[in-house]
Design a protein around this motif. Sequence first.
Motif, PDB file in Angstrom:
ATOM      1  N   GLY A   1       0.399  -1.138  -0.027  1.00  0.00           N
ATOM      2  CA  GLY A   1       0.023   0.269  -0.004  1.00  0.00           C
ATOM      3  C   GLY A   1       0.668   1.483  -0.545  1.00  0.00           C
ATOM      4  O   GLY A   1       0.562   2.445  -1.075  1.00  0.00           O
ATOM      5  N   ALA A   2       2.042   1.210   0.349  1.00  0.00           N
ATOM      6  CA  ALA A   2       2.382   2.456   0.523  1.00  0.00           C
ATOM      7  C   ALA A   2       3.423   2.818  -0.194  1.00  0.00           C
ATOM      8  O   ALA A   2       3.775   4.039  -1.207  1.00  0.00           O
ATOM      9  N   TRP A   3       3.653   1.280  -1.106  1.00  0.00           N
ATOM     10  CA  TRP A   3       4.290   1.756  -2.741  1.00  0.00           C
ATOM     11  C   TRP A   3       3.381   2.375  -3.324  1.00  0.00           C
ATOM     12  O   TRP A   3       3.764   2.640  -4.419  1.00  0.00           O
ATOM     13  N   ILE A   4       1.904   1.935  -3.456  1.00  0.00           N
ATOM     14  CA  ILE A   4       1.296   2.959  -4.441  1.00  0.00           C
ATOM     15  C   ILE A   4       0.841   3.913  -4.030  1.00  0.00           C
ATOM     16  O   ILE A   4       1.220   5.369  -4.402  1.00  0.00           O
TER      17      ILE A   4
ATOM     18  N   GLY B   1       3.546   6.429  -2.643  1.00  0.00           N
ATOM     19  CA  GLY B   1       4.487   6.623  -2.779  1.00  0.00           C
ATOM     20  C   GLY B   1       5.007   6.519  -4.849  1.00  0.00           C
ATOM     21  O   GLY B   1       6.112   7.457  -4.429  1.00  0.00           O
ATOM     22  N   ARG B   2       4.142   5.376  -4.890  1.00  0.00           N
ATOM     23  CA  ARG B   2       5.133   5.607  -6.162  1.00  0.00           C
ATOM     24  C   ARG B   2       5.815   4.926  -6.490  1.00  0.00           C
ATOM     25  O   ARG B   2       6.583   5.003  -7.242  1.00  0.00           O
ATOM     26  N   ARG B   3       6.274   4.457  -5.261  1.00  0.00           N
ATOM     27  CA  ARG B   3       8.282   4.167  -5.393  1.00  0.00           C
ATOM     28  C   ARG B   3       7.851   3.008  -4.187  1.00  0.00           C
ATOM     29  O   ARG B   3       7.165   3.308  -3.328  1.00  0.00           O
ATOM     30  N   PHE B   4       9.298   2.970  -3.912  1.00  0.00           N
ATOM     31  CA  PHE B   4       9.829   1.554  -2.885  1.00  0.00           C
ATOM     32  C   PHE B   4      10.024   1.596  -2.019  1.00  0.00           C
ATOM     33  O   PHE B   4      10.795   2.654  -1.834  1.00  0.00           O
ATOM     34  N   PRO B   5       9.069   1.384  -1.225  1.00  0.00           N
ATOM     35  CA  PRO B   5       9.094   1.717   0.719  1.00  0.00           C
ATOM     36  C   PRO B   5      10.029   1.402   1.010  1.00  0.00           C
ATOM     37  O   PRO B   5      10.300   0.383   1.669  1.00  0.00           O
TER      38      PRO B   5
ATOM     39  N   ARG C   1     -10.573   9.190   1.877  1.00  0.00           N
ATOM     40  CA  ARG C   1      -9.951   8.381   0.775  1.00  0.00           C
ATOM     41  C   ARG C   1      -9.130   8.626   1.891  1.00  0.00           C
ATOM     42  O   ARG C   1      -7.681   9.057   2.045  1.00  0.00           O
ATOM     43  N   PRO C   2      -8.565   7.228   2.696  1.00  0.00           N
ATOM     44  CA  PRO C   2      -7.412   7.020   3.589  1.00  0.00           C
ATOM     45  C   PRO C   2      -6.434   6.153   2.581  1.00  0.00           C
ATOM     46  O   PRO C   2      -6.781   5.866   1.609  1.00  0.00           O
ATOM     47  N   PRO C   3      -5.009   6.293   3.149  1.00  0.00           N
ATOM     48  CA  PRO C   3      -4.045   6.442   2.120  1.00  0.00           C
ATOM     49  C   PRO C   3      -3.894   4.615   2.198  1.00  0.00           C
ATOM     50  O   PRO C   3      -4.201   3.581   3.101  1.00  0.00           O
ATOM     51  N   TRP C   4      -3.428   3.433   0.627  1.00  0.00           N
ATOM     52  CA  TRP C   4      -3.194   2.509   0.715  1.00  0.00           C
ATOM     53  C   TRP C   4      -3.049   1.338   1.647  1.00  0.00           C
ATOM     54  O   TRP C   4      -3.497   0.431   1.982  1.00  0.00           O
TER      55      TRP C   4
END
Length: 472
Positions: free
Chosen positions: A188-191, A193-197, A271-274
């Motif tokens: 979900g964090a990857w989605i 931030g659009r980058r590898f967490p 819309r909470p974060p993914w």
Amino acid sequence: MGERAGRLRPPTIESLVVASIALAGFTLGARPISDNSTFVHIRTGIDIAAGHGIPREDPYSFTARGTRWVVQSWLPEAFYGWGQRLGDGILVLQQAVLMGVLAWLIARLARAGTPARTILSASVAVGAGIAYWSPRPLLVGLICLALTVTIVERRASPWWLVPVVWVWVNSHGSFPLGLAWLGLAGLGAWIDGRRFPREWARYAGAFAVGLAVSVLNPLGPRLLAFALTVGEKKDVFQYIREWRSPDFQSGVGLFTLVFLAGALVLLLRTRPPWRVVLPAVAFLGLGLVAVRNLAMLAIVLAPALGAAMRQAGDEATTSAEVEPPRVNLALAGILAVAFVLFGVGGATGRAIDVSSYPVASVRWLDREGLREPGHRLAVQDFVGCYLILRDGGDARVFIDDRIDMYPVEMTKDYIALLHGEARSLAVLERRRIDVVLWQHDLPLATILSSTDGWRQVRRDGEWVLFRRTAPV
């Protein structure tokens, strides 16, 4: 300046809300213990504390005696055993503390920035799972999941996960769900931030280190493989209530459904974060598959609800240097007194409640000598748990609710008796059962009432006793 720094800073109203929810959890736990599974855990802990060591083989049944047994929950069981040596009331106090801590952790995860919003989000989160809290080692697993989520959400040092995972593995077989949550939250964090967490990778690495360290225990790496028994025995787990899908038409199920519906409404407001939504959706699926997972779902829902209720500007407002009113100290004192009063009440009251068990019938069996080694008594699984608590290794039960321990064929035989299947009499014959203590409204009681070679010898409320009249 120095005088102000030395004063005791009053807690905020939001902190008092969190503490009040912790008090509700503490109060729930400060009640007499009647849960049948807990009875077996307490007895095992008593045996461990008595110096008998952690049992490696089943010591309590005659149907599986000597069968290899991995005591997944040895750590909390030892905790129960040493507590009981100080007094039965300590058992209740232990459970009260555990439930209070769990409620506090969930409420903190659901904090939304203002007292009103935190009351709503935390109450919904706790309400979604509290009906499935019971005084078992599962509580430790729930706390470990809540700590895992807290460590990651608050960006604490990943190395805190190492002791948490060690305790989790040595307490309850639900630890793979912690790794699942980490993976889902990381995705979900990857989605988001659009980058590898990278930070999530560090937490996953620390969790893996915790798993590696957890093999340092009295039972070795077998504890890590214990979770595989779910797959091996899935054909019998489907008959166990807590492994089935929830019944939302029952009182407990309906109560939970109300809070789950409330959670859905709150989550749809924004819309909470993914990183919080994705785990919540996945754990909802797990909860719909098996009742036992609903308690885990409530923990995962907490940060999602907190994020949904938190509005722009809240964090700036709550982080400002605003001195809470001094009256909050008095409110905190009242809460502290309430904790003490409920704790004393729980520790000094009745610790074990066996009112729903066939106590009188078991005493009659003892007087008649029908529980001596020459006889074999068949009882329902939860009654077996009561006998184990009462008599330990001398219980010689037909079965109890440790489905993960009994051979699959033995569990299937019990299910046949419980459902009154056509082969019930053959099971009693093959297992050489000569005494049966059963609830009168179940099919087996009807079968034995009309079967030659068996006669009813006692009726006590909902319980009926049968004895074989012909030799096995």
